[in-house]
Write a protein that holds these residues in place. Structure first.
Motif, PDB file in Angstrom:
ATOM      1  N   MET A 140     -11.585 -38.039  41.250  1.00 35.54           N
ATOM      2  CA  MET A 140     -12.327 -38.813  40.251  1.00 35.54           C
ATOM      3  C   MET A 140     -12.462 -38.007  38.952  1.00 35.54           C
ATOM      4  O   MET A 140     -12.322 -38.551  37.853  1.00 35.54           O
ATOM      5  CB  MET A 140     -13.703 -39.164  40.823  1.00 35.54           C
ATOM      6  CG  MET A 140     -14.471 -40.225  40.067  1.00 35.54           C
ATOM      7  SD  MET A 140     -16.069 -40.537  40.879  1.00 35.54           S
ATOM      8  CE  MET A 140     -15.522 -41.169  42.466  1.00 35.54           C
ATOM      9  N   TRP A 141     -12.746 -36.707  39.084  1.00 32.79           N
ATOM     10  CA  TRP A 141     -12.898 -35.848  37.914  1.00 32.79           C
ATOM     11  C   TRP A 141     -11.582 -35.745  37.135  1.00 32.79           C
ATOM     12  O   TRP A 141     -11.569 -35.814  35.896  1.00 32.79           O
ATOM     13  CB  TRP A 141     -13.341 -34.447  38.336  1.00 32.79           C
ATOM     14  CG  TRP A 141     -13.478 -33.499  37.181  1.00 32.79           C
ATOM     15  CD1 TRP A 141     -14.536 -33.377  36.330  1.00 32.79           C
ATOM     16  CD2 TRP A 141     -12.491 -32.559  36.720  1.00 32.79           C
ATOM     17  NE1 TRP A 141     -14.273 -32.426  35.375  1.00 32.79           N
ATOM     18  CE2 TRP A 141     -13.028 -31.906  35.597  1.00 32.79           C
ATOM     19  CE3 TRP A 141     -11.216 -32.215  37.163  1.00 32.79           C
ATOM     20  CZ2 TRP A 141     -12.330 -30.924  34.908  1.00 32.79           C
ATOM     21  CZ3 TRP A 141     -10.506 -31.241  36.476  1.00 32.79           C
ATOM     22  CH2 TRP A 141     -11.075 -30.606  35.365  1.00 32.79           C
ATOM     23  N   SER A 193      -8.674 -37.192  32.072  1.00 29.68           N
ATOM     24  CA  SER A 193      -7.593 -37.763  31.273  1.00 29.68           C
ATOM     25  C   SER A 193      -8.069 -38.905  30.386  1.00 29.68           C
ATOM     26  O   SER A 193      -7.630 -39.048  29.253  1.00 29.68           O
ATOM     27  CB  SER A 193      -6.470 -38.268  32.200  1.00 29.68           C
ATOM     28  OG  SER A 193      -5.959 -37.215  32.980  1.00 29.68           O
ATOM     29  N   PHE A 194      -8.994 -39.727  30.898  1.00 26.75           N
ATOM     30  CA  PHE A 194      -9.394 -40.940  30.173  1.00 26.75           C
ATOM     31  C   PHE A 194     -10.793 -40.849  29.544  1.00 26.75           C
ATOM     32  O   PHE A 194     -11.168 -41.724  28.771  1.00 26.75           O
ATOM     33  CB  PHE A 194      -9.336 -42.146  31.113  1.00 26.75           C
ATOM     34  CG  PHE A 194      -7.947 -42.456  31.597  1.00 26.75           C
ATOM     35  CD1 PHE A 194      -7.048 -43.127  30.788  1.00 26.75           C
ATOM     36  CD2 PHE A 194      -7.526 -42.048  32.849  1.00 26.75           C
ATOM     37  CE1 PHE A 194      -5.759 -43.418  31.227  1.00 26.75           C
ATOM     38  CE2 PHE A 194      -6.241 -42.329  33.303  1.00 26.75           C
ATOM     39  CZ  PHE A 194      -5.351 -43.008  32.484  1.00 26.75           C
ATOM     40  N   VAL A 251     -19.147 -42.289  32.554  1.00 28.48           N
ATOM     41  CA  VAL A 251     -18.593 -40.938  32.567  1.00 28.48           C
ATOM     42  C   VAL A 251     -18.566 -40.408  34.002  1.00 28.48           C
ATOM     43  O   VAL A 251     -19.059 -41.042  34.933  1.00 28.48           O
ATOM     44  CB  VAL A 251     -19.417 -40.004  31.656  1.00 28.48           C
ATOM     45  CG1 VAL A 251     -19.375 -40.489  30.220  1.00 28.48           C
ATOM     46  CG2 VAL A 251     -20.863 -39.896  32.155  1.00 28.48           C
ATOM     47  N   PHE A 252     -17.981 -39.219  34.164  1.00 28.33           N
ATOM     48  CA  PHE A 252     -17.772 -38.666  35.504  1.00 28.33           C
ATOM     49  C   PHE A 252     -19.053 -38.590  36.312  1.00 28.33           C
ATOM     50  O   PHE A 252     -19.081 -38.993  37.483  1.00 28.33           O
ATOM     51  CB  PHE A 252     -17.142 -37.272  35.410  1.00 28.33           C
ATOM     52  CG  PHE A 252     -17.154 -36.538  36.730  1.00 28.33           C
ATOM     53  CD1 PHE A 252     -16.326 -36.926  37.771  1.00 28.33           C
ATOM     54  CD2 PHE A 252     -18.029 -35.466  36.933  1.00 28.33           C
ATOM     55  CE1 PHE A 252     -16.359 -36.257  38.998  1.00 28.33           C
ATOM     56  CE2 PHE A 252     -18.055 -34.796  38.154  1.00 28.33           C
ATOM     57  CZ  PHE A 252     -17.214 -35.191  39.182  1.00 28.33           C
ATOM     58  N   TRP A 253     -20.144 -38.071  35.737  1.00 26.19           N
ATOM     59  CA  TRP A 253     -21.353 -37.861  36.514  1.00 26.19           C
ATOM     60  C   TRP A 253     -22.006 -39.180  36.921  1.00 26.19           C
ATOM     61  O   TRP A 253     -22.658 -39.276  37.956  1.00 26.19           O
ATOM     62  CB  TRP A 253     -22.347 -36.980  35.740  1.00 26.19           C
ATOM     63  CG  TRP A 253     -21.851 -35.582  35.625  1.00 26.19           C
ATOM     64  CD1 TRP A 253     -21.349 -34.977  34.503  1.00 26.19           C
ATOM     65  CD2 TRP A 253     -21.751 -34.621  36.682  1.00 26.19           C
ATOM     66  NE1 TRP A 253     -20.951 -33.692  34.792  1.00 26.19           N
ATOM     67  CE2 TRP A 253     -21.191 -33.442  36.124  1.00 26.19           C
ATOM     68  CE3 TRP A 253     -22.083 -34.631  38.035  1.00 26.19           C
ATOM     69  CZ2 TRP A 253     -20.952 -32.299  36.872  1.00 26.19           C
ATOM     70  CZ3 TRP A 253     -21.851 -33.489  38.796  1.00 26.19           C
ATOM     71  CH2 TRP A 253     -21.294 -32.343  38.217  1.00 26.19           C
TER      72      TRP A 253
END
Length: 270
Positions: free
Chosen positions: A48-49, A54-55, A62-64
């Protein structure tokens, strides 16, 4: 009546205790099972990270925030694994004749299937989800007030019942067909995977399916709207307040279908 219920509960917990003690005889396997699941989910988080690296974000998530979605879903799944995971194998119990033996024992068949084996892998799910949740909570600088903690607890309980209800519903098919586990891989696992991402990235038909038919959106996405302060997702944050109610209703419907199947059960022999 009260003594009868207490007796059944006592039998259930005794069976769970025996199952745990049996698995603890192999301590290396016990530890490796837990670590194995934690590493599996850690790999999913890394994937996922990399995707977000990349995007940057997915539909503004966002990631978190995605890790929060993942952890919230996994937290209720760990509870589901503890209580309901072995319904996945009900067709094998029927084919092998194990279910026939269950029917003559002094405990309701539903509770007996629940207690057949305590899945120690649940600890791996639970530990990773707690660690991921704490990390996401801190990195997102969240500061929940009392009602948000209630929404969070409701999501965990409701998510447990939704996912448990789905396992029970799938297993009920075995009473008519003697086969059900393939449905788990065809329905349950892909649907769970969808919940690792915001619901709005999927077509409207899929969104409707995951809200009104198979209510997996109430496991993590809808509660997260209020927990993360997402106000522009097209769904009211208040929808997440109903996770526990939706979970209870869905589970009760699944349980009634399971009981109907039980009444139509005919031994498959062994």
């Amino acid at each position: 009546m009260g003594k009868s219920v207490l007796r059944v509960i006592k039998i259930y917990f005794y069976m769970v205790e025996v199952s745990i003690k049996a698995q603890l005889q192999y301590r290396y396997a016990f530890v490796m099972n837990i670590l194995g699941w934690m590493m599996t989910y850690a790999g999913s988080a890394v994937t996922m990270w990399v995707l977000l690296y990349s995007f940057g974000s997915i539909k503004g998530w966002v990631f978190w925030e995605l890790l929060f979605l993942f952890a919230l879903s996994l937290l209720s799944w760990s509870m589901c694994v503890i209580f309901f995971f072995h319904f996945r194998e009900l067709d094998q119990y029927i084919i092998q004749g194990t279910f026939d033996r269950i029917l003559i024992r002094p405990i309701h068949p539903f509770l007996h299937v629940m207690a057949l084996k305590f899945d120690i892998g649940a600890f791996g799910h639970l530990l990773f989800s707690i660690i991921a949740m704490i990390l996401a909570y801190n990195r997102l600088a969240l500061h929940w007030i009392s009602w948000q903690w209630l929404v969070f607890l409701g999501a965990v309980v409701g998510g447990t019942f939704i996912q448990g209800g789905m396992l029970v519903l799938i297993s009920a098919v075995a009473f008519w067909t003697n086969r059900s586990e393939r449905l788990y891989w065809a329905i349950m696992w892909p649907t769970k995977s969808l919940m690792n991402y915001p619901l709005t990235i999927f077509p409207r038909g899929v969104q409707a399916l995951l809200i009104f038919i198979l209510p997996f959106a109430f496991i993590n996405y809808l509660p997260s709207l209020s927990l993360l302060g997402k106000l522009n997702e097209g769904y009211a944050p208040s929808w997440g307040f109903f996770s526990i109610l939706v979970g209870l209703v869905f589970f009760m419907v699944s349980f009634q279908i399971w009981k109907t199947g039980l009444n139509h059960y005919k031994s498959a022999g062994s």
